[in-house]
Design a protein around this motif. Structure first.
Motif, PDB file in Angstrom:
ATOM      1  N   TRP A 156     121.104  44.354 -19.907  1.00  0.00           N
ATOM      2  CA  TRP A 156     121.909  45.373 -20.599  1.00  0.00           C
ATOM      3  C   TRP A 156     123.135  44.785 -21.272  1.00  0.00           C
ATOM      4  O   TRP A 156     123.423  45.094 -22.434  1.00  0.00           O
ATOM      5  CB  TRP A 156     122.313  46.466 -19.611  1.00  0.00           C
ATOM      6  N   GLU A 160     123.781  44.780 -25.319  1.00  0.00           N
ATOM      7  CA  GLU A 160     124.922  45.521 -25.865  1.00  0.00           C
ATOM      8  C   GLU A 160     125.849  44.598 -26.650  1.00  0.00           C
ATOM      9  O   GLU A 160     126.369  44.976 -27.710  1.00  0.00           O
ATOM     10  CB  GLU A 160     125.677  46.220 -24.732  1.00  0.00           C
ATOM     11  N   LEU A 182     114.861  43.264 -20.598  1.00  0.00           N
ATOM     12  CA  LEU A 182     115.057  44.400 -19.699  1.00  0.00           C
ATOM     13  C   LEU A 182     113.871  44.686 -18.777  1.00  0.00           C
ATOM     14  O   LEU A 182     113.844  45.723 -18.115  1.00  0.00           O
ATOM     15  CB  LEU A 182     115.381  45.680 -20.489  1.00  0.00           C
ATOM     16  N   HIS A 294     126.220  49.745 -11.541  1.00  0.00           N
ATOM     17  CA  HIS A 294     126.565  50.668 -12.610  1.00  0.00           C
ATOM     18  C   HIS A 294     127.760  51.529 -12.224  1.00  0.00           C
ATOM     19  O   HIS A 294     128.013  51.777 -11.040  1.00  0.00           O
ATOM     20  CB  HIS A 294     125.362  51.530 -12.971  1.00  0.00           C
ATOM     21  N   SER A 324     123.377  53.537 -21.903  1.00  0.00           N
ATOM     22  CA  SER A 324     123.618  52.446 -22.831  1.00  0.00           C
ATOM     23  C   SER A 324     123.633  52.990 -24.254  1.00  0.00           C
ATOM     24  O   SER A 324     122.946  53.975 -24.558  1.00  0.00           O
ATOM     25  CB  SER A 324     122.535  51.362 -22.705  1.00  0.00           C
ATOM     26  N   GLN A 326     123.258  51.329 -28.141  1.00  0.00           N
ATOM     27  CA  GLN A 326     122.979  50.154 -28.965  1.00  0.00           C
ATOM     28  C   GLN A 326     122.542  50.629 -30.351  1.00  0.00           C
ATOM     29  O   GLN A 326     121.564  51.361 -30.475  1.00  0.00           O
ATOM     30  CB  GLN A 326     121.880  49.307 -28.314  1.00  0.00           C
TER      31      GLN A 326
END
Length: 406
Positions: A156, A160, A182, A294, A324, A326
């Motif tokens: 992640w 990002e 991922l 997280h 997330s 992106q």
């Protein structure tokens, strides 16, 4: 106990949540919040998202404004690190030889960015991303634009950062050890969606790539095990984090992939709790310990620990959640990755258009769900997970069927 003292070693989101929840639930004792950094508590996700992209100032990541701590009688002590504690004396040993007596101690020491650990990776052109300072340095390097950015790691954080770097007009290469980005987090099927997203936005994605060195000189070169050399102006280490267990280890706390706790965030030592990235709590829904890094975990665990300190019912029952952003893709995920691994994936919506919900089914029961550019469905996703009932996969995939009716 007329005036108990709660000492919180670590001033990230998890530690700040403990202090906040204690005060909101009427705790009138003393609260000391010790932070190794000089900043007041802040939330980390914006560092790789809004702030890194230039969409928000760094102060937007603060948990509370500065005046909150004095107004709520929380003694915030920045630049103070914990060394170890004496369980019998209920004393915490801190930097500069200090000692603090506690009635309850909360270990909220977080995690540290994992270094690349290859020759040359200590060079100044190799950027970690964990703290506000890290984010500031990386943003300054990226916003110049027109640079060659190599991101090592296709999780992640790596993806990002890649999205932010492309937003500034940089040439970006992502190097991942796995066959699909991922895949460890959401599996190869969903990982491929994000790989296509980055390729469509001009990122070079290299899977199965092992970095063995970073050469300096006139320019930086990332060296792969294959012998290939990739020139870079900026190298980003996005290879995960390791829990900061040093305080616990020195003090005899039971460890296993972090600090082990029960469902109430209690460690193996009386009156000592652990929360956030460093904690590996027992989740009743899983029937096992599960550590995740997280931000929602920091809030959930911090809240549970505060309840336990107050002698209230305390059980980590929140479903793990993260999000997330992106490019033009936004997503939310709720569920249990250990259960989702290897399970059947059912899609609802248009995967090619990146507007869909993915459900992970084990024994016809929803164990995780991810909504991509589809909003206001998290309540239904979590309801299905929490309910634990068998579902009809065809109805789950059928957009003509109201999700609330599945």
């Amino acid at each position: 106990m007329s005036n108990p003292t709660v000492v919180i070693a670590g001033a990230g989101l998890a530690g700040a949540t403990v202090a906040t929840e204690l005060r909101e639930r009427g705790f009138e004792g003393r609260i000391l919040l010790l932070g190794a950094e000089e900043h007041r508590p802040y939330i980390r996700p914006p560092l790789s998202k809004e702030y890194l992209k230039g969409d928000a100032p760094v102060d937007d990541a603060d948990v509370h404004p500065g005046h909150w701590y004095a107004e709520h009688a929380v003694e915030f002590l920045p630049g103070v690190t914990a060394g170890s504690f004496d369980p019998g004396a209920h004393e915490l040993f801190v930097s500069e030889g200090g000692r603090i007596t506690y009635d309850s101690l909360v270990l909220a020491t977080g995690a540290s960015a994992r270094p690349l650990g290859v020759p040359g990776s200590g060079h100044g052109a190799v950027f970690p991303l964990r703290t506000r300072e890290d984010a500031g340095r990386l943003r300054a390097a990226l916003e110049v634009g027109g640079r060659r950015v190599v991101v090592v790691g296709s999780g992640w954080i790596g993806l990002e950062v890649a999205a932010a770097a492309r937003g500034y007009g940089n040439e970006v290469t992502v190097l991942g050890r796995a066959a699909v980005p991922l895949s460890a987090a959401i599996g190869p099927e969903l990982g491929a969606v994000f790989e296509r997203l980055h390729r469509d936005n001009g990122v070079t994605v290299r899977n199965g790539a092992k970095v063995v060195g970073v050469d300096g000189g006139a320019e930086q070169v990332v060296v792969l095990a294959s012998g290939e050399r990739i020139p870079a102006d900026v190298v980003v280490a996005g290879v995960g984090a390791t829990p900061n267990t040093q305080v616990a280890e020195r003090s005899g706390v039971r460890l296993s992939n972090g600090v082990l706790t029960d469902k109430g965030m209690r460690t193996s030592i009386d009156d000592v709790y652990a929360v956030g990235d460093v904690a590996n709590p027992f989740l009743p829904a899983l029937g096992r310990h599960y550590r995740n890094e997280h931000w929602a975990n920091a809030i959930a665990g911090g809240t549970v620990a505060a309840h336990a300190i107050l002698g209230e019912r305390a059980s980590y029952d929140d479903i793990p959640y993260f999000y997330s952003d992106q490019y033009d893709l936004g997503m939310e995920y709720s569920g249990y990755p250990p259960l989702a691994a290897g399970s059947r994936v059912v899609f609802r919506g248009d995967v090619e258009a990146r507007e869909f919900i993915a459900f992970w089914l084990r024994n016809d029961r929803v164990v995780a769900g991810m909504n991509v550019n589809v909003w206001d469905v998290q309540d239904d996703i979590q309801r299905l997970i929490r309910g634990g009932e068998r579902v009809d996969a065809d109805r789950l995939a059928d957009q003509s069927v109201d999700l609330a009716a599945v």
